[in-house]
Design a protein around this motif. Structure first.
Motif, PDB file in Angstrom:
ATOM      1  N   PRO A 405     -20.530  22.552  31.801  1.00  0.00           N
ATOM      2  CA  PRO A 405     -21.047  21.270  31.885  1.00  0.00           C
ATOM      3  C   PRO A 405     -19.792  20.535  30.546  1.00  0.00           C
ATOM      4  N   ASP A 406     -19.805  21.651  29.569  1.00  0.00           N
ATOM      5  CA  ASP A 406     -18.770  21.213  28.779  1.00  0.00           C
ATOM      6  C   ASP A 406     -17.401  20.738  28.984  1.00  0.00           C
ATOM      7  N   VAL A 407     -17.279  20.673  30.544  1.00  0.00           N
ATOM      8  CA  VAL A 407     -15.752  20.302  30.504  1.00  0.00           C
ATOM      9  C   VAL A 407     -15.543  19.894  31.467  1.00  0.00           C
ATOM     10  N   LEU A 408     -14.545  18.736  31.630  1.00  0.00           N
ATOM     11  CA  LEU A 408     -14.264  18.032  32.605  1.00  0.00           C
ATOM     12  C   LEU A 408     -13.139  18.369  33.252  1.00  0.00           C
ATOM     13  N   VAL A 409     -13.009  17.926  34.640  1.00  0.00           N
ATOM     14  CA  VAL A 409     -12.307  18.707  35.048  1.00  0.00           C
ATOM     15  C   VAL A 409     -11.544  17.129  36.018  1.00  0.00           C
ATOM     16  N   PHE A 410     -10.281  16.860  36.059  1.00  0.00           N
ATOM     17  CA  PHE A 410      -9.419  16.341  36.586  1.00  0.00           C
ATOM     18  C   PHE A 410      -8.172  16.681  37.313  1.00  0.00           C
ATOM     19  N   THR A 411      -8.749  16.469  38.999  1.00  0.00           N
ATOM     20  CA  THR A 411      -7.605  17.181  40.198  1.00  0.00           C
ATOM     21  C   THR A 411      -7.025  16.427  40.831  1.00  0.00           C
ATOM     22  N   SER A 412      -5.536  16.271  41.316  1.00  0.00           N
ATOM     23  CA  SER A 412      -4.815  15.659  41.814  1.00  0.00           C
ATOM     24  C   SER A 412      -4.808  16.024  43.379  1.00  0.00           C
ATOM     25  N   GLY A 413      -4.276  15.850  44.188  1.00  0.00           N
ATOM     26  CA  GLY A 413      -4.212  15.979  45.734  1.00  0.00           C
ATOM     27  C   GLY A 413      -2.787  16.547  45.914  1.00  0.00           C
ATOM     28  N   VAL A 414      -3.223  17.472  47.176  1.00  0.00           N
ATOM     29  CA  VAL A 414      -2.416  18.505  47.402  1.00  0.00           C
ATOM     30  C   VAL A 414      -0.604  17.599  47.445  1.00  0.00           C
ATOM     31  N   LEU A 415       0.082  18.400  46.767  1.00  0.00           N
ATOM     32  CA  LEU A 415       1.489  17.926  45.841  1.00  0.00           C
ATOM     33  C   LEU A 415       2.395  18.020  47.752  1.00  0.00           C
ATOM     34  N   PRO A 416       2.631  16.895  47.792  1.00  0.00           N
ATOM     35  CA  PRO A 416       3.628  17.105  49.185  1.00  0.00           C
ATOM     36  C   PRO A 416       5.024  17.900  49.485  1.00  0.00           C
ATOM     37  N   ALA A 417       5.479  18.059  47.419  1.00  0.00           N
ATOM     38  CA  ALA A 417       6.458  18.308  47.257  1.00  0.00           C
ATOM     39  C   ALA A 417       6.830  18.890  45.562  1.00  0.00           C
ATOM     40  N   ASP A 418       7.106  19.347  45.237  1.00  0.00           N
ATOM     41  CA  ASP A 418       7.836  20.595  44.018  1.00  0.00           C
ATOM     42  C   ASP A 418       7.867  19.371  42.908  1.00  0.00           C
ATOM     43  N   LEU A 419       7.151  20.032  41.955  1.00  0.00           N
ATOM     44  CA  LEU A 419       7.296  18.868  41.528  1.00  0.00           C
ATOM     45  C   LEU A 419       7.335  19.301  39.714  1.00  0.00           C
ATOM     46  N   ASP A 420       8.574  19.779  39.304  1.00  0.00           N
ATOM     47  CA  ASP A 420       9.234  20.211  37.986  1.00  0.00           C
ATOM     48  C   ASP A 420       8.640  19.586  36.799  1.00  0.00           C
ATOM     49  N   VAL A 421       7.955  19.857  35.923  1.00  0.00           N
ATOM     50  CA  VAL A 421       7.847  19.203  34.614  1.00  0.00           C
ATOM     51  C   VAL A 421       8.274  20.173  33.626  1.00  0.00           C
ATOM     52  N   ILE A 422       9.568  20.043  32.626  1.00  0.00           N
ATOM     53  CA  ILE A 422      10.065  20.511  31.667  1.00  0.00           C
ATOM     54  C   ILE A 422      10.304  19.676  30.407  1.00  0.00           C
ATOM     55  N   HIS A 494       0.749  22.600  45.590  1.00  0.00           N
ATOM     56  CA  HIS A 494      -0.771  22.960  44.470  1.00  0.00           C
ATOM     57  C   HIS A 494      -0.814  21.843  44.482  1.00  0.00           C
ATOM     58  N   ARG A 495      -1.789  21.789  42.983  1.00  0.00           N
ATOM     59  CA  ARG A 495      -1.913  20.363  43.112  1.00  0.00           C
ATOM     60  C   ARG A 495      -1.969  20.731  41.280  1.00  0.00           C
ATOM     61  N   VAL A 496      -2.369  19.182  40.493  1.00  0.00           N
ATOM     62  CA  VAL A 496      -2.207  19.635  39.158  1.00  0.00           C
ATOM     63  C   VAL A 496      -3.914  18.701  38.469  1.00  0.00           C
ATOM     64  N   ARG A 497      -3.852  19.941  37.635  1.00  0.00           N
ATOM     65  CA  ARG A 497      -5.536  19.240  36.892  1.00  0.00           C
ATOM     66  C   ARG A 497      -5.041  19.782  35.297  1.00  0.00           C
ATOM     67  N   VAL A 498      -6.226  18.915  34.925  1.00  0.00           N
ATOM     68  CA  VAL A 498      -6.377  18.705  33.835  1.00  0.00           C
ATOM     69  C   VAL A 498      -8.184  18.700  33.231  1.00  0.00           C
ATOM     70  N   HIS A 499      -7.657  19.836  32.147  1.00  0.00           N
ATOM     71  CA  HIS A 499      -9.214  19.706  31.795  1.00  0.00           C
ATOM     72  C   HIS A 499      -8.958  18.879  30.598  1.00  0.00           C
ATOM     73  N   VAL A 500     -10.064  18.192  30.128  1.00  0.00           N
ATOM     74  CA  VAL A 500     -10.917  17.915  28.744  1.00  0.00           C
ATOM     75  C   VAL A 500     -11.982  18.371  28.317  1.00  0.00           C
ATOM     76  N   THR A 501     -12.075  18.720  27.276  1.00  0.00           N
ATOM     77  CA  THR A 501     -13.665  19.152  26.254  1.00  0.00           C
ATOM     78  C   THR A 501     -13.455  19.341  25.058  1.00  0.00           C
ATOM     79  N   SER A 502     -14.028  20.368  23.783  1.00  0.00           N
ATOM     80  CA  SER A 502     -14.071  20.034  23.174  1.00  0.00           C
ATOM     81  C   SER A 502     -14.036  21.476  21.902  1.00  0.00           C
ATOM     82  N   GLY A 503     -13.515  22.039  22.595  1.00  0.00           N
ATOM     83  CA  GLY A 503     -13.819  23.760  22.282  1.00  0.00           C
ATOM     84  C   GLY A 503     -12.819  24.432  22.572  1.00  0.00           C
TER      85      GLY A 503
END
Length: 561
Positions: A405-422, A494-503
């Motif tokens: 419960p101390d972790v917020l989770v934010f998730t995208s929809g399913v990616l329609p194409a490859d996403l390169d993050v560099i 795949h999907r992109v996900r982000v956590h926000v927490t404090s530890g």
């Protein structure tokens, strides 16, 4: 495989491959320091080479046995002479080992000694990973024109920010390394040290005792370096004066090549060194692979890339150098990319907004109330993966921590194409806490079709010192969180996900929430945290999106997999 992905012959072992040179060894050469302390060095000399250039290595981890391979011994049969010196207070060198202290003074005195030797022929290079690379940075700006090349791996010109990540305290790595250097004084300490130190550090970190007591729990007695780092957390006692060489990086004239790993504890600050060299008009080379600090896979890559660098700058043979200075491995795509610079030219920063209800996307922020959670430092949020000094930092499935419960989770929809993050990754958050003293941690994950959520990179920020952007009068603060840089493909489906927490315990010591001194704090208070994601306070993660060019990709060699 490209030509630079092949070593001309195997590394030196018990047998000498055809074409490689035999060598002799001079042991325990005395090198007197200005204060009278004598350091010891070994000199390896290739036979049949009239004027071999020198490679200098300064190390606290020993000069003999397996350590010699990490210290540059494989270069000797290719026509280079090697001088491997034990730093003060280690492996037969006199004085007391003061981690990170005095490496500039001792290193420059060693360079002056080197230049006076009849067998020194006018040029030398600096080499080494981790502490060895740090010791090389300590002398690089003042070593003189005889320093013709540097090859440094998984290291940086300062370890200060790595000890206090985002203003917090890197508990696991600091306690582990302190235990390792403490144990190396014992017989077979360097053989058993890494495993034992890591295990004991984790056990101590999870004990719940005040931070000032953990070195005794981990090592059986108080350890000076650990206590010094705790005492210097506020940065006001001058401890890092003379231990931080980042301000002189731009003054280094020698050509530099660097090797790092996406999961290495020092990567963000290694890339700062790269950028400092670029800002000074230099063209350093950079390789980043899918490695962590003690990952054995980067060993062979280190040798062959360093050998090509030394041949180019000490022997005048640039034939082994690649065309583009920057070479990075893209996880998820399982391929190498070559670029002219870092960050990659053409990179665009894309804001992926956090949405109420746990959504994530490039579409703009939406109306909705903030998302809240409660952080209890007495039961801190764990880190299941992420960079650590010893042990594996391989990405792991984060679903167990996402159920907390101390972790917020934010998730995208399913990616329609490859996403390169560099490139560099950051988060722009609008937050509110009922505690003046607290942390925020952000993590980027890749969610596979089977639901596995593997960490890509993460970062954190300790408040209030770094929170300098208040928003309105309702206690909301705008904070910028730097995550580890990355080179990753989120594949189609795949999907992109982000956590926000404090530890992120025990990698980072939990913030007790009271503002008490870090070392002795015993009282723990919970914090109610809110993350805003409406049009007026649009929290987002900043992703460095890169489109693949037609000539950028090179199939991965086995060294990366």
């Amino acid at each position: 495989m490209a030509p630079w992905d092949r070593l001309p012959a195997p590394p030196v072992g018990l047998l000498r491959p055809r074409g490689l040179l035999p060598y002799t060894v001079e042991r325990d050469l005395p090198v007197a320091m200005p204060d009278g302390v004598v350091l010891r060095a070994d000199r390896y000399v290739p036979l049949g080479v009239r004027r071999p250039p020198t490679i200098l290595v300064r190390t606290p981890y020993g000069r003999r046995g397996p350590a010699a391979l990490a210290n540059g011994l494989p270069f000797v049969p290719f026509g280079f002479q090697l001088v491997a010196q034990s730093t003060r207070g280690t492996s037969g060198s006199g004085g007391e080992f003061d981690p990170l202290g005095g490496e500039g003074e001792d290193g420059l005195a060693t360079v002056a000694w080197l230049k006076r030797q009849p067998w020194f022929h006018g040029t030398f290079a600096a080499f080494g990973p981790s502490y060895l690379g740090y010791a090389a940075w300590a002398i690089a700006a003042a070593a003189g024109p005889e320093l013709k090349a540097m090859s440094l791996q998984i290291t940086a010109s300062t370890f200060r920010d790595a000890a206090y990540v985002g203003g917090s305290f890197a508990l696991e790595s600091t306690l582990t390394w302190t235990g390792l250097t403490h144990r190396q004084r014992r017989r077979f300490g360097m053989v058993t040290g890494p495993l034992v130190s890591h295990r004991r550090a984790l056990r101590a970190a999870r004990s719940g005792r005040p931070l000032a007591e953990l070195d005794v729990l981990a090592g059986g007695e108080q350890m000076r370096f650990y206590q010094d780092l705790l005492a210097s957390h506020a940065g006001e006692n001058g401890y890092w004066d003379g231990r931080d060489f980042s301000g002189t990086v731009g003054e280094v004239a020698a050509p530099v090549t660097m090797l790092g790993g996406w999961y290495d504890v020092f990567l963000p600050w290694q890339l700062r060194d790269y950028l400092a060299l670029r800002a000074a008009g230099h063209v350093p080379y950079l390789t980043i692979g899918p490695w962590w600090h003690t990952d054995p896979r980067h060993g062979l890559v280190t040798i062959r890339e360093s050998l090509a660098w030394f041949r180019a700058h000490l022997l005048g043979d640039p034939s082994g150098l690649r065309r583009d200075p920057v070479r990075v491995y893209v996880t998820g795509a399982r391929e190498w990319r070559h670029y002219r610079d870092w960050p990659p030219p053409g990179m665009r920063q894309a804001r992926w907004h956090l949405h109420a209800g746990g959504g994530l996307g490039e579409d703009g922020p939406r109306d909705g109330p903030p998302t809240a959670y409660r952080f209890d430092p007495a039961r801190p949020t764990p880190a299941l993966g992420g960079p650590t000094l010893l042990g594996s930092s391989r990405p792991v499935d984060n679903r167990p921590v996402e159920r907390r419960p101390d972790v917020l989770v934010f998730t995208s929809g399913v990616l329609p194409a490859d996403l390169d993050v560099i490139g560099p990754v950051g988060a722009d958050l609008f937050v509110r806490s009922d505690r003046e003293h607290t942390d925020f941690v952000v993590r980027l994950c890749d969610v596979a079709p089977d639901g596995a959520s593997r960490n890509v990179c993460e970062g954190g920020l300790r408040l209030p010192a770094a929170a300098e952007k208040p928003v309105g009068t309702d206690g909301v603060r705008r904070i910028a969180v730097d995550l580890w840089p990355t080179g990753h493909r989120f594949p189609r489906g795949h999907r992109v996900r982000v956590h926000v927490t404090s530890g992120a315990h025990p990698k980072v010591a939990a913030n007790p929430g009271t503002g008490e001194p870090l070392a002795t704090a015993t009282r723990m208070v919970t914090a109610r945290q809110e993350v805003f994601h409406d049009p007026d306070r649009p929290s987002a993660i900043i992703l460095p999106v890169v489109e693949r060019g037609p000539d950028a990709a090179v199939p991965a060699g086995e060294d990366a997999l």
